[in-house]
Each structure stands twice: as C-alpha cells, then as structure tokens.
Design a protein around this motif. Structure first.
Motif, PDB file in Angstrom:
ATOM      1  N   ASP A  86      41.790  14.658  12.481  1.00 35.01           N
ATOM      2  CA  ASP A  86      40.927  15.016  11.134  1.00 35.01           C
ATOM      3  C   ASP A  86      41.663  14.810  10.120  1.00 35.01           C
ATOM      4  N   LYS A 130      41.527  12.567   2.239  1.00 37.29           N
ATOM      5  CA  LYS A 130      41.408  13.857   1.668  1.00 37.29           C
ATOM      6  C   LYS A 130      42.735  14.358   1.360  1.00 37.29           C
ATOM      7  N   LYS A 169      35.665   9.593  13.127  1.00 38.32           N
ATOM      8  CA  LYS A 169      36.126   9.881  11.857  1.00 38.32           C
ATOM      9  C   LYS A 169      36.285   8.616  10.862  1.00 38.32           C
ATOM     10  N   ASP A 172      32.628  11.365   0.392  1.00 37.22           N
ATOM     11  CA  ASP A 172      31.833  12.745   0.450  1.00 37.22           C
ATOM     12  C   ASP A 172      30.652  12.982  -0.158  1.00 37.22           C
ATOM     13  N   ARG A 214      29.334  12.424   5.524  1.00 38.57           N
ATOM     14  CA  ARG A 214      30.727  13.105   5.933  1.00 38.57           C
ATOM     15  C   ARG A 214      30.522  14.431   6.158  1.00 38.57           C
TER      16      ARG A 214
HETATM   17  N1  GLY Z   1      37.817  17.264   7.247  1.00 37.11           N
HETATM   18  C1  GLY Z   1      36.645  16.714   6.603  1.00 37.11           C
HETATM   19  C2  GLY Z   1      36.640  15.364   6.087  1.00 37.11           C
HETATM   20  O1  GLY Z   1      37.389  15.017   6.059  1.00 37.11           O
HETATM   21  O2  GLY Z   1      35.815  15.213   5.367  1.00 37.11           O
END
Ligand code: GLY
Ligand code: NAD
Length: 389
Positions: free
Chosen positions: A172, A178, A262, A272, A277
């Motif tokens: 993750d 992020k 991912k 996002d 996401r």
């Molecule tokens: N861990 C959530 C994201 O990367 O959006």
C-alpha cells in the motif's frame, strides 16, 4: 522464462554491432528481472516508475539507482529497528558505489511529525543534498510517509526511492505517491503527492516482522481481494493458515497481485479525486473512527480496518445487494488471519463524533465504500446517520 530466454537471445546479435548497447540491454534485463521476477510499471506518463519484486537483499539496488536516479551520493533513511535487522547490509552494498549519508529517525508513528521533518531538512542541508541526490526510504509506512514528504519538499522535490519493509508498506503505502506527516490535530494532515523513482519490494523483510504487524498487512491484502479480486480472495481462504505459519515467506506473488491492483487504481486516479482511489478506503470509515475512539492505542490500523470491513460488508447487504454468504466468507477470512471482526462498544454520539471527523467526508455525506460482491466494490455517498442505522 520464455520471455527471459527471448531477451537473452537478442544479445548475441547485438554483440557484433555495438558492445555499449549490449551492456545497456543486459543491464535492462538485469533490472527488469531483479531477483527473478519481472518489474511492474506504475504508468503515470512522465512520472511512471517500476516496482521491483525480489527475495535477495540489497544486491540489485546500486544498479537500479544508477539506472533510475544516477548520482554520486545517496541518502539512506531508516529507523534503528529496521536498520539493525536489514539496513546495515543495504548501507554496505551502497557504499561500494556511492557516498552514503545514513540518517536514522526514531521508530514509531508518534515521530511522523514536524519535529522529525525539521530534523531531516537539517541533515539533508548539511549533507549538501542536491536536486539529483536520491533519498531512500527504508522502512514501514511511517518511514515511507515522512521521508517521502521530506523528498517531496526539500529543494522543491528530490528523487525518492521506496524500499518498504512491512507488508502494509509493500502492498500500500510505498506505491502511489501519498506522503505526509501527522499534526497534533490529526493523522496525515500535511502532505504531498510525490511519486518515487522506483519501489524495491523484497520478501526477505517479511519474516522479521512481529506477527501482529504481519496480520496488519494481511488486513490490507484481504481488502484488495474483497474489493477487486475474487480469485485472490479464494486463494487467501485456502492459504491463510500457511501464510501465517510461514511468517510471510512465499508471499511475493500475493504481494505482487496487490501491487498490481494498487498501481491500476493510482493510474486511474493519481490525485484521489474521482472516487476510484477512494475504493481503497473499504473498511476505513469505521476503522478510522475506531482508531480515534481508542486513541490509536488499543488497535493497529489493520485491526481497526478489519473490523471496519466486516461492518461495511454487513451494511452492504441492504445498500448494495451483497449476499449474506459473502459477509460470512469475509468475516471468516478476517478471523482466520487472526484479526478482530467486531468493533468495541461506544455510544451512538461517540461514533457520530468520530465519523464526522472523517477526512473523506463531503458536507454531511461520507463517501462510504460498499461491497457489491466479493471482488467488486462501489463508493456511495451516504449520510452519517444512515451509516449508524
Ligand atoms: N492508502 C490509500 C491510498 O493510497 O490512496
Ligand atoms: P510502521 O512503519 O510503524 O512499522 C511498524 C513497525 O514495524 C515499526 O516498529 C517498524 O520499525 C517495524 N518494522 C518495519 N519493518 C520491519 C521488518 N522488516 N522487520 C521487523 N520490524 C519491522 O507501520 P506500517 O504499518 O508499515 O505503516 C503505517 C503508516 O503508514 C501509518 O503512518 C499510515 O498513515 C501510513 N500509510 C500510508 C499510506 C500511503 O498511501 N502513504 C498507506 C497506508 C498507510
């Protein structure tokens, strides 16, 4: 294997013409096959980068750095726990080719803060880091987040390499860019998107994880299976006992599968903004509320998300047509991973207050992630009150 053979088969043809080119191709093959498994690319146009999967420690790292972030010096940042277990070997290998500045920050979420960040800026400035110097984040999600944010902001951005050492970080936090720190007012309140130059995932990190941390990562693995991948879900149902018994050894194909999901999500919704996401937040609405209400002390993030996933699945029966049998399967899988399934008891008022603090809330609607079936999820904006109904 056949692809590997085909790659090698190209080399002799080139030898006759251009040795430099042959060396470049060989290097590319070596990098692509680092540790025996082909890299996965996160496709983000100019910010695209590979994720390498391997089992054999730091050997491939100098070559990968020369390829993706060439410089004469590197900064290796870790914490004492990870450095003692794994970091020394990385430092030694790097020192064969680079000037290495090693920085250790204290272990723990409570150090993912402004003070640590200020300390990092000071050390980076003193090491005369320039805009080409890669910064290597060797550790779990805490290291990845704070080091990532230092790399995003120092000199308005320097190359970042993620070397995730927990299962959470491997499936993750190291992927998707992020980065950030916590404030006294809340978690992850300051940050930036900063994609790494590459991610190096090594299965050899996992067996030294405390079992509770491994289970925490398994909660995220179960999450990917529940929202995207019925086949992976079935595989986890069959293999969970063995995964726990083997302390993560042999988990690389499953880690890779999660990274593929991912990567695909990040490619579609890097910032996002599109409720794509946001699907990754399955179980997180209630999970975050549980963490808030228990002051981040009683449960790990994975445990809180595990309870949140069961809760979200139960809600999904009425709101998204999920079959009760699917709720039973999810609950059983979470329990088989040694994770809790039932949230602690709090008053409705306390739940509402905690849910109202959800970062993903838009006015009075929570972008709640429901399961339609195992392997398929949907975000449905839902009034706070309805969530607790
Ligand atoms: N861990 C959530 C994201 O990367 O959006
Ligand atoms: P963590 O980084 O605190 O690591 C957990 C513990 O395991 C630490 O004590 C660490 O020192 C230790 N450790 C790490 N690797 C080890 C190894 N190989 N062997 C033995 N011990 C090891 O926790 P985490 O779960 O990896 O990450 C949680 C953090 O990640 C949170 O701050 C969360 O906000 C963040 N996060 C970020 C994203 C993102 O997209 N950026 C996603 C998920 C989580």
């Amino acid at each position: 294997l056949s692809r590997r053979a085909a790659d090698y088969a190209r080399i002799p043809l080139k030898i006759k013409t251009d040795r430099k080119e042959v060396k470049a191709i060989a290097e590319e093959i070596r990098a692509r096959l680092a540790g025996g498994s082909e890299a996965l690319t996160v496709k983000l146009k100019a910010r695209s980068y590979p994720i390498y999967f391997q089992k054999d420690g730091p050997r491939a790292l100098p070559g990968l750095l020369e390829r993706h972030a060439p410089a004469s010096q590197v900064v290796l940042i870790s914490n004492p726990t990870v450095f003692r277990l794994h970091g020394r070997r990385f430092q030694k290998e790097l020192e064969k080719k680079f000037t290495v500045h090693k920085i250790l920050i204290p272990d723990g979420e409570r150090y993912k803060n402004l003070k640590t960040l200020a300390g990092l800026y000071d050390r980076l400035a003193r090491a005369k880091v320039d805009r080409k110097t890669p910064i290597l984040a060797l550790g779990g999600g805490v290291i990845g987040d704070v080091v990532g944010f230092a790399a995003a902001s120092f000199l308005r951005g320097v190359p970042l390499v993620q070397i995730p050492t927990t299962l959470v970080a491997q499936v993750d936090s190291s992927i998707g860019g992020k980065t950030g720190i916590d404030l006294p007012q809340g978690k992850n309140l300051v940050g930036a998107f900063h994609q790494p130059r590459f991610v190096l995932i090594d299965e050899a990190f996992l067996p030294t994880l405390p079992p509770r941390q491994l289970r925490c990562g398994l909660a995220e693995v179960i999450k990917y299976a529940a929202i995207f991948d019925a086949a992976l879900f079935h595989r986890l149902e069959k293999e969970m006992a063995a995964i726990l018994k083997n302390s993560g050894r042999g988990l690389l194909p499953i880690v890779r599968r999660c990274c593929e999901w991912k990567a695909r999500v990040v490619e579609k919704d890097e910032f996002d903004a599109l409720d794509i996401r946001a699907l990754l937040n399955f179980g997180h609405t209630l999970g975050h509320a549980i963490e808030t209400l228990t002051r981040y002390r009683k449960y790990t993030h994975g445990e809180a998300v595990a309870m949140g996933m069961v809760f979200a699945a139960r809600k999904s029966v009425a709101r998204a047509g999920l079959k009760s049998r699917a709720v039973e399967r999810l609950t059983a899988l979470i329990a088989a991973a040694g994770l809790p399934t039932d949230p602690p008891a709090f008053s409705k008022r306390a739940w509402l207050a905690a849910l109202a603090r959800d970062k993903k809330r838009v006015s009075s609607l929570v972008h709640f992630v429901y399961l339609k079936r195992i392997g398929k999820a949907a975000v449905i904006p839902t009034p706070l009150e309805k969530i607790l109904e």
